[in-house]
Design an enzyme around this catalytic site. Structure first.
Site, mmCIF file in Angstrom:
data_model
loop_
_atom_site.group_PDB
_atom_site.id
_atom_site.type_symbol
_atom_site.label_atom_id
_atom_site.label_comp_id
_atom_site.label_asym_id
_atom_site.label_seq_id
_atom_site.Cartn_x
_atom_site.Cartn_y
_atom_site.Cartn_z
ATOM 1 N N MET A 160 0.800 -1.220 0.000
ATOM 2 C CA MET A 160 0.000 0.000 0.000
ATOM 3 C C MET A 160 0.837 1.275 0.000
ATOM 4 S SD MET A 160 -2.885 -1.266 -0.303
ATOM 5 C CE MET A 160 -3.555 -2.895 -0.120
ATOM 6 N N CYS A 161 2.145 1.143 -0.142
ATOM 7 C CA CYS A 161 3.022 2.322 -0.185
ATOM 8 C C CYS A 161 2.882 3.028 -1.527
ATOM 9 C CB CYS A 161 4.475 1.899 -0.005
ATOM 10 S SG CYS A 161 5.135 2.227 1.590
ATOM 11 N N HIS A 162 2.892 4.346 -1.471
ATOM 12 C CA HIS A 162 2.877 5.143 -2.697
ATOM 13 C C HIS A 162 4.286 5.231 -3.269
ATOM 14 C CE1 HIS A 162 -0.829 6.483 -0.726
ATOM 15 N NE2 HIS A 162 -1.270 6.713 -1.948
ATOM 16 N N ILE A 192 8.374 4.866 5.863
ATOM 17 C CA ILE A 192 8.604 3.474 5.471
ATOM 18 C C ILE A 192 9.893 3.366 4.656
ATOM 19 C CG2 ILE A 192 7.623 1.459 4.295
ATOM 20 C CD1 ILE A 192 6.172 2.352 6.893
ATOM 21 N N GLU A 193 10.165 4.355 3.833
ATOM 22 C CA GLU A 193 11.398 4.360 3.048
ATOM 23 C C GLU A 193 12.622 4.402 3.962
ATOM 24 O OE1 GLU A 193 8.134 5.342 0.328
ATOM 25 O OE2 GLU A 193 8.623 5.950 2.373
ATOM 26 N N ASP A 245 24.493 -10.334 5.327
ATOM 27 C CA ASP A 245 24.830 -11.151 4.167
ATOM 28 C C ASP A 245 26.335 -11.174 3.907
ATOM 29 O OD1 ASP A 245 24.266 -12.672 1.681
ATOM 30 O OD2 ASP A 245 25.002 -10.829 0.732
#
Length: 161
Positions: free
Chosen positions: A75-77, A112-113, A127
Site C-alpha cells: 500500500m506504499c505510494h 517506510i522508506e 549477508d
C-alpha cells in the site's frame, strides 16, 4: 482512534487516495543496529571480509532499498525521493548502528522508506559477514523522527522500564 483509510466500500484493501493532499517537504529518520562477534567487527574495520567493503555495499543497498520501497510494501505510494543518507557508527566492540534519513517534497511521508533503508542496510551487513558469523542480531529498528505533512512532527520517545 483514527478511522481506517485503507479499506474501500466493500471492506477490501485499497491504496489511500492522496490526490488532494498538499505537496510539502517531508523527512524521516530511522535507526537500527546489528550485533555481531567482536572479531566480525574487527574484520569490517580492517576491510578483510571476502565479499569486499561491507559498509560501502550496505550504504548502496540501503539507498537502493529506499528507492524501491513501493515495490515491496503493497500500500506504499511511489514517492520521488530528493535525498537518502545513511550513517554507520559502532561501539568498537560488537555493534554497528545504522541511521537513515530520507527526504522528499511530495504529498505523503517517507517513514517506510527510511525504515526499509535501515533494515536492508543491516541485512546487507549480515549477508556480507554471514560466512564467519551467522549469529548476528538485527534489532531495535524504529522511526527516530519525522517532519512535514498533516500529522506534523514526531520524535521517538523511548519507553522507560
Amino acid at each position: 482512534m483514527a478511522e481506517l483509510t485503507h479499506f474501500n466500500d466493500q471492506h477490501r484493501a485499497k491504496m489511500v487516495d492522496v490526490t488532494a493532499k498538499a505537496v510539502t517537504a517531508r523527512t524521516a529518520t530511522a535507526t537500527g543496529r546489528i550485533k555481531m562477534h567482536p572479531e566480525t567487527l574487527a574484520r569490517i574495520h580492517a576491510g578483510t571480509m571476502k565479499k569486499g567493503d561491507v559498509l560501502a555495499v550496505a550504504q548502496v543497498a540501503g539507498i537502493m532499498a529506499a528507492k524501491q520501497t513501493s515495490n515491496l510494501i503493497p500500500m506504499c505510494h511511489l514517492i520521488p525521493l530528493t535525498g537518502v543518507d545513511i550513517h554507520f557508527t559502532d561501539n568498537d566492540h560488537d555493534c554497528i548502528t545504522i541511521t537513515t534519513t530520507v527526504k522528499t517534497k511530495h504529498v505523503t511521508g517517507v517513514e517506510i522508506e527510511a525504515l526499509n533503508a535501515c533494515q536492508i542496510a543491516a541485512l546487507t551487513i549480515y549477508d556480507m559477514c554471514k560466512a564467519i558469523d551467522r549469529g548476528m542480531i538485527i534489532e531495535n529498528v524504529h522511526l527516530v523522527e519525522k517532519a512535514g505533512g498533516k500529522s506534523g512532527h514526531f520524535k521517538f520517545d523511548a519507553p522507560t522500564e
